[in-house]
Write an enzyme that holds these catalytic residues in place. Structure first.
Site, PDB file in Angstrom:
ATOM      1  NE  ARG A 248      -2.918 -69.026  54.350  1.00  0.00           N
ATOM      2  CZ  ARG A 248      -4.103 -68.433  54.186  1.00  0.00           C
ATOM      3  NH1 ARG A 248      -4.164 -67.292  53.527  1.00  0.00           N
ATOM      4  NH2 ARG A 248      -5.192 -68.971  54.673  1.00  0.00           N
ATOM      5  CD  GLU A 256      -6.275 -76.177  52.574  1.00  0.00           C
ATOM      6  OE1 GLU A 256      -5.223 -76.610  52.052  1.00  0.00           O
ATOM      7  OE2 GLU A 256      -6.297 -75.209  53.354  1.00  0.00           O
ATOM      8  NE  ARG A 290       1.551 -70.767  55.907  1.00  0.00           N
ATOM      9  CZ  ARG A 290       0.323 -71.230  55.669  1.00  0.00           C
ATOM     10  NH1 ARG A 290       0.083 -71.829  54.504  1.00  0.00           N
ATOM     11  NH2 ARG A 290      -0.641 -71.089  56.557  1.00  0.00           N
TER      12      ARG A 290
END
Length: 358
Positions: A248, A256, A290
């Site tokens: 990330r 998104e 992540r």
């Protein structure tokens, strides 16, 4: 370089019959102007020492000077690792190679190939941010290893514990504008010492199954390896066992995929990372497992590109670096990317609304 140019020219630059009515000044259609056209002309110059017909209409210097440019560009292309694949990369190579030549000539040459002019390119910084946040835990670095004094400096002063090497990124590994999956070769000493016993055993069994041409069994064993967070990848014509990491990008929040500009943001990150070996400074792990980190692609700081092109917000809730805020403001002032909208919706607010069922 000849082979690389020949391949690019052969696949991209041979005009078809249907294109013949719209050929540009250097013999290719509008659809192929750019990197492929430049590659074609460099390949041609390398073999004939002739500059393209029609260039005189775009530049002010003599044919002799033009030949000098092409000699320099041929050498620059030969030394580029990897060679330019996008219009921006090709434009940067031309600008850097001909930086001491007349502005009218450089811009004329770029216009001749339909490449971006200097004033339209995003100006990128070099090296690492000068205000790395505290708490960096470790660093990923791409194959081949790119060692710099700056990296060593920050490894020593910002708490980075170690450095890893990643394999080239597949376009499908980019989930959106701020998340990407990478693989780290287990040839790395730190990785090799941490490969689970069951994965090591599955690798041996898979090789035996492949030797016996029992490919169904080999595929079954590879699925077991994948389920354990590893994968066997082809790299430089060899099978490489690699560990999977989801990254990330720290300090930014991209739209998104279902939001306005979500596709464009993802496409920009794909263009930046695809096929590249990345260096990633990892700061920690988020609640989704992540790794949160800074990504460098051929020395280019990915977050800087995403912010300056208006493909993401500065995620101030998690990162206060002033460079990131500055790059976001630059994009806002230019109204580029998502900032072309008068009031773009913030992704963290969009996600909150979805969680609350609004």
């Amino acid at each position: 370089m000849g082979n690389a140019l020949r391949l690019l020219y052969g696949h991209c630059c041979k005009p078809t019959t249907t294109e013949s009515d719209s050929l540009g000044p250097h013999g290719v259609s509008a659809a192929t102007v750019g990197v492929s056209a430049l590659a074609r002309d460099l390949f041609h110059f390398e073999n004939t020492a002739q500059v393209p017909v029609g260039l005189n209409q775009h530049v002010v210097s003599s044919k002799k000077a033009q030949a000098n440019w092409y000699r320099k560009l041929v050498e620059s292309w030969r030394e580029a690792r990897p060679p330019p694949k996008t219009a921006e990369e090709a434009a940067r190579l031309v600008i850097k190679t001909l930086k001491n030549h007349q502005k009218a000539d450089v811009e004329g040459l770029l216009a001749f190939y339909g490449l971006p002019l200097p004033q339209t390119l995003v100006q990128l910084s070099t090296g690492v941010p000068t205000s790395l946040p505290q708490g960096v835990q470790y660093e990923f670095q791409t194959l081949p290893v790119i060692a710099t004094i700056l990296v060593i400096y920050f490894l020593g002063t910002q708490g980075v514990q170690y450095e890893l090497q990643t394999l080239p990124v597949d376009a499908k590994a980019v989930a959106d504008g701020d998340t990407v999956t990478v693989y780290v070769s287990t040839a790395d000493p730190r990785e090799s010492s941490n490969v689970p016993t069951e994965v090591q055993a599955a690798i041996i069994q898979r090789e035996k199954a492949r030797e016996k041409r029992n490919y169904a069994k080999a595929d079954e064993l590879h699925k077991k390896i994948i389920d354990a967070g590893y994968r066997v990848l082809q790299f430089q014509n060899e099978d490489v066992l690699a560990r999977k990491y989801r990254i990330r990008l720290r300090g930014i929040d991209a739209p998104e995929s279902k939001m306005p500009y979500g596709k464009e943001s993802k496409d920009e990150l794909v263009k930046l990372l695809q096929g590249k070996c990345l260096r990633v400074l990892v700061y920690g792990t988020d609640r989704y497992g992540r790794c949160v980190g800074d990504i460098y692609s051929n020395g280019i700081f990915a977050q800087e590109v995403m912010l300056k092109k208006g493909c993401a917000w500065h995620y101030t809730a998690y990162d206060q670096r002033p460079e990131l805020a500055k790059w976001e403001r630059e994009a806002q002032m230019k109204r580029v990317g998502l900032w072309a909208s008068s009031n773009p919706e913030k992704p963290w607010e969009w996600r909150k609304d979805r969680r609350e069922g609004r």
